[in-house]
Design a protein around this motif. Sequence first.
Motif, mmCIF file in Angstrom:
data_model
loop_
_atom_site.group_PDB
_atom_site.id
_atom_site.type_symbol
_atom_site.label_atom_id
_atom_site.label_comp_id
_atom_site.label_asym_id
_atom_site.label_seq_id
_atom_site.Cartn_x
_atom_site.Cartn_y
_atom_site.Cartn_z
ATOM 1 N N ILE A 3 0.866 -1.170 0.000
ATOM 2 C CA ILE A 3 0.000 0.000 0.000
ATOM 3 C C ILE A 3 0.905 1.223 0.000
ATOM 4 O O ILE A 3 1.883 1.270 0.754
ATOM 5 C CB ILE A 3 -0.897 0.005 1.256
ATOM 6 N N ALA A 5 1.115 5.243 0.649
ATOM 7 C CA ALA A 5 0.423 6.396 1.241
ATOM 8 C C ALA A 5 1.441 7.240 1.988
ATOM 9 O O ALA A 5 2.443 6.711 2.482
ATOM 10 C CB ALA A 5 -0.660 5.919 2.202
ATOM 11 N N GLU A 31 -6.490 3.637 3.663
ATOM 12 C CA GLU A 31 -6.238 3.136 2.300
ATOM 13 C C GLU A 31 -6.880 1.760 2.082
ATOM 14 O O GLU A 31 -7.457 1.494 1.034
ATOM 15 C CB GLU A 31 -4.723 3.051 2.040
ATOM 16 N N LYS A 34 -10.570 2.207 1.657
ATOM 17 C CA LYS A 34 -10.879 2.748 0.334
ATOM 18 C C LYS A 34 -10.945 1.629 -0.702
ATOM 19 O O LYS A 34 -11.853 1.575 -1.525
ATOM 20 C CB LYS A 34 -9.801 3.775 -0.062
ATOM 21 N N GLU A 35 -9.984 0.713 -0.601
ATOM 22 C CA GLU A 35 -9.974 -0.415 -1.540
ATOM 23 C C GLU A 35 -11.188 -1.318 -1.371
ATOM 24 O O GLU A 35 -11.628 -1.967 -2.317
ATOM 25 C CB GLU A 35 -8.690 -1.260 -1.344
#
Lengths: 110, 136, 101
Positions: A3, A5, A31, A34-35
Amino acid sequence: MAIEANGKVFETDEEGYLVTLADWEPVVAEEMAKEDDLELTDEHWDIINFLREYYEEYQIAPAVRVLTKAVGKKLGKEKGNSKYLYGLFPYGPGKQACRFAGLPKPTGCI
Amino acid sequence: MSETIKKFMYLNRRAPYGTIYAWESLEVVLIGAAFDQDVSLAFIGDGVYQLLEGQDTSESDMKNFSTTYKALGDYDVTKLYVEKESLEERGLTLDDLMPLTWEDEDDDWAEKDSIRLVSRAELADVLDDQDIVYSF
Amino acid sequence: MSTLHTVNKSPFEKNSLADCLGYAKEGSAVLMYEDGVYGAMKGNAVAEKVAAASGVKFYALGPDLKARGISEEKLAEGIEVVDYAGFVNLAVENDIVSAWV
């Protein structure tokens, strides 16, 4: 897998769990959510933070049954049931919430 | 879930950290606890060292899983037998072990001791009464 | 010639410590580490044997004691605690290192 970020790379395993617990930052949970097409609310964070504290204390990610009971005791009876927890984490409060919290897959999660 | 409840005993016979047995046993216990069976643990021989109070792995690159024993109560694993002879041979008493408790839901969450100090003869009777014994 | 004997098994699981004590001469050193550190506790069934080893200096590795919850007051008399650097020093100071695994 990984990931990205905050200009950092967070390595994840083949099931999407964070490889190094100590790397975790709140942005990792955001994150991951969000996925999964999920927006994190305070209610989600209560559970995520609870899981992190549980791991800190016992060195394991609790099984769903244990999580449910413990949440009911700490955050109130109306939250200590699987309907509420699955409402927040549709892929399973154990698997999904633990993943967001940067923990390994729950022990006893089959 | 199966309708007949079986008695499972996990026999812990080895010291923590030096080998993987103690942690493996603990993981199997936690996974098995999902199946609503009658689970007991016994600590004999070097297994009693698993419960020593004050374990701290901060200076040795290992996971300190001694705190995980404190979660057993949450998993409804509330019967931890500790053999008296094994403690004595090692110069230990119950006071040297971590206090381990569980909360009784049917008794207004009263905190109760999980550890039961038993003699070898008493433990032999407990083992005789089991359906399945796993030794680690 | 001086020898450093190392023991890393619990004295209740293997006879490494007993064998080692049978061969440790006066002036030699015994270092207990990993599960061997249980042999350094006071009041256990091997403490007498350890105390009877005359002229042998005993050491135990601090981080391994700490991991297992063995505090200073649980140690037998005459056991010196060393860290990893101390372990290395002992190995360097002695002519032979004999590992009783």
